[in-house]
Structures are given as structure tokens and as C-alpha cells.
Write a protein that holds these residues in place. Structure first.
Motif, PDB file in Angstrom:
ATOM      1  N   VAL A  30       0.805  -1.232   0.000  1.00  0.00           N
ATOM      2  CA  VAL A  30       0.000   0.000   0.000  1.00  0.00           C
ATOM      3  C   VAL A  30       0.831   1.272   0.000  1.00  0.00           C
ATOM      4  O   VAL A  30       0.278   2.364  -0.022  1.00  0.00           O
ATOM      5  N   TRP A  70      -8.064  -5.118   5.990  1.00  0.00           N
ATOM      6  CA  TRP A  70      -7.957  -3.886   5.215  1.00  0.00           C
ATOM      7  C   TRP A  70      -8.919  -3.978   4.046  1.00  0.00           C
ATOM      8  O   TRP A  70      -9.023  -5.001   3.389  1.00  0.00           O
ATOM      9  N   SER A  72      -9.794  -0.980   1.509  1.00  0.00           N
ATOM     10  CA  SER A  72      -9.234  -0.292   0.353  1.00  0.00           C
ATOM     11  C   SER A  72      -8.861   1.117   0.775  1.00  0.00           C
ATOM     12  O   SER A  72      -9.308   1.611   1.802  1.00  0.00           O
ATOM     13  N   ALA A  74      -5.987   4.412   1.220  1.00  0.00           N
ATOM     14  CA  ALA A  74      -5.010   4.763   2.242  1.00  0.00           C
ATOM     15  C   ALA A  74      -4.620   6.215   2.056  1.00  0.00           C
ATOM     16  O   ALA A  74      -4.700   6.751   0.949  1.00  0.00           O
ATOM     17  N   LEU A  85      -6.340   4.205   6.916  1.00  0.00           N
ATOM     18  CA  LEU A  85      -6.850   3.226   5.968  1.00  0.00           C
ATOM     19  C   LEU A  85      -8.263   2.800   6.331  1.00  0.00           C
ATOM     20  O   LEU A  85      -8.689   2.917   7.478  1.00  0.00           O
ATOM     21  N   GLN A  86      -8.987   2.342   5.322  1.00  0.00           N
ATOM     22  CA  GLN A  86     -10.342   1.851   5.521  1.00  0.00           C
ATOM     23  C   GLN A  86     -10.267   0.357   5.812  1.00  0.00           C
ATOM     24  O   GLN A  86      -9.545  -0.384   5.139  1.00  0.00           O
TER      25      GLN A  86
END
Length: 195
Positions: A30, A70, A72, A74, A85-86
């Protein structure tokens, strides 16, 4: 192999290193932190982890456990000290703030209502004092502004959007602060940060 990440040199075209995750884990690179370490998100069962990987050796550092995998998206704070982050919490929109300086989870934000029908957009202000989260669902976007130090929500606005060629219906919603921090670009709309 979907369980292995490889680092290649763009200059030479030669593989530099590789990182192999557990067979039942799905690793996703990421980004890089302030020390040029690769940040890797991994999902395993109903939880997730964030770890650093040395791109020169493929050796993993300490992992931070997340309450959910995680999902998606960032965002990095200036200097790359904080990472937003989502995460995939069923039934609501949840976001985790990671302190990369000490390798700990700095906090979690949970919106009780599920608003994102696709990946949310996130961004830190140029001075790192604020961050914004934009969530999209059914023709509208909800934009929330937060204070980084306290995690306190400062403002939230919802506005209708028309879908067009420049604003995809799926994938993460693009969010970016103007360089002076006075406005946000969300999708293809400019919002004044003071509004």
C-alpha cells in the motif's frame, strides 16, 4: 503466486527481493513509509495486519493487528508518520489510524451507518493538522473533516453528485487538499474546507 510480493528495480529490471506471506494470507502493498520501508496490508480470516517490509531484503518487521481486514484506500500524513486506511467492518464504515513512528494503532473511527458503496477517499491536509474522509453512496457524497491530534470530527457535509465520465462509479473516491489547505478536491468537485 498471489501470496508473494516481489520488489523489482526499475533501473536494471532485476528482482531485488521478495516477501512471502502465509499460504492463507493475502498481502497487498500500500505504499512506503518515511524510512523507505514497504507497508504491506494482509488479510487472514476475519482480521488483518499492517507490517513493514524491507524492500532490499524482503524481511518483515513487526506487525500491527487490525480488528478487521484492510478494505481499500489509504492516506499518509506529511512526513509519513501517520497512515489512515479503511477496514472491512461489516455493517458500518470503519477507518484505522496507524502511528508509523512507534508501530501502534493510534485510533479507530467508525461511522454507525454504512455509507460507502465503494472505496472511500481519504487525505491529510498539507500541514497534517486535519484529515478528510469522503464516502459515496446512491448519488451522494458525505465528506467529514477531522482534527488529527484528537481525532475529533470538525465538520460533515453531504452533497449530491452526478455521475459522469470523470467520476467513476466504482473504486476509491479521489480526495486531495489544495496546497494551502483551504479547499478539498473530491471526485471532480471542489469544496471549501471552511464550509
Amino acid at each position: 503466486d498471489r501470496h508473494t510480493l516481489q520488489v523489482w528495480s526499475l533501473r536494471t529490471g532485476v528482482k531485488v527481493s521478495s516477501f512471502e506471506a502465509d499460504a492463507d494470507t493475502h498481502p497487498t502493498p500500500v505504499g512506503f513509509d518515511a524510512h523507505d520501508q514497504l507497508i504491506v496490508a494482509q488479510s487472514k480470516g476475519g482480521t488483518g495486519t499492517i507490517c513493514t517490509v524491507d524492500p532490499r531484503t524482503g524481511k518483515a518487521g513487526a506487525a500491527i493487528t487490525l480488528p478487521h481486514p484492510w478494505r481499500s484506500g489509504a492516506a499518509w500524513s506529511p512526513g509519513r508518520h501517520y497512515f489512515l486506511l479503511q477496514i472491512d467492518a461489516k455493517g458500518n464504515d470503519s477507518f484505522e489510524v496507524i502511528n508509523l513512528a512507534n508501530g501502534s494503532a493510534a485510533g479507530q473511527l467508525t461511522f454507525p451507518e454504512a455509507h460507502s458503496d465503494s472505496g472511500a477517499g481519504m487525505a491529510f491536509s498539507p500541514d497534517g493538522a486535519h484529515f478528510a474522509i469522503a464516502r459515496r453512496a446512491e448519488g451522494e457524497v458525505r465528506v467529514s473533516l477531522f482534527d488529527t491530534a484528537s481525532g475529533r470530527q470538525l465538520a460533515e457535509n453531504t452533497y449530491a453528485v452526478e455521475r459522469n465520465l470523470f467520476q467513476p462509479t466504482h473504486g476509491n473516491l479521489g480526495v486531495q487538499f489544495r496546497p494551502d489547505g483551504s479547499a478539498l478536491l473530491v471526485g471532480n468537485d471542489i469544496l471549501n474546507a471552511a464550509d
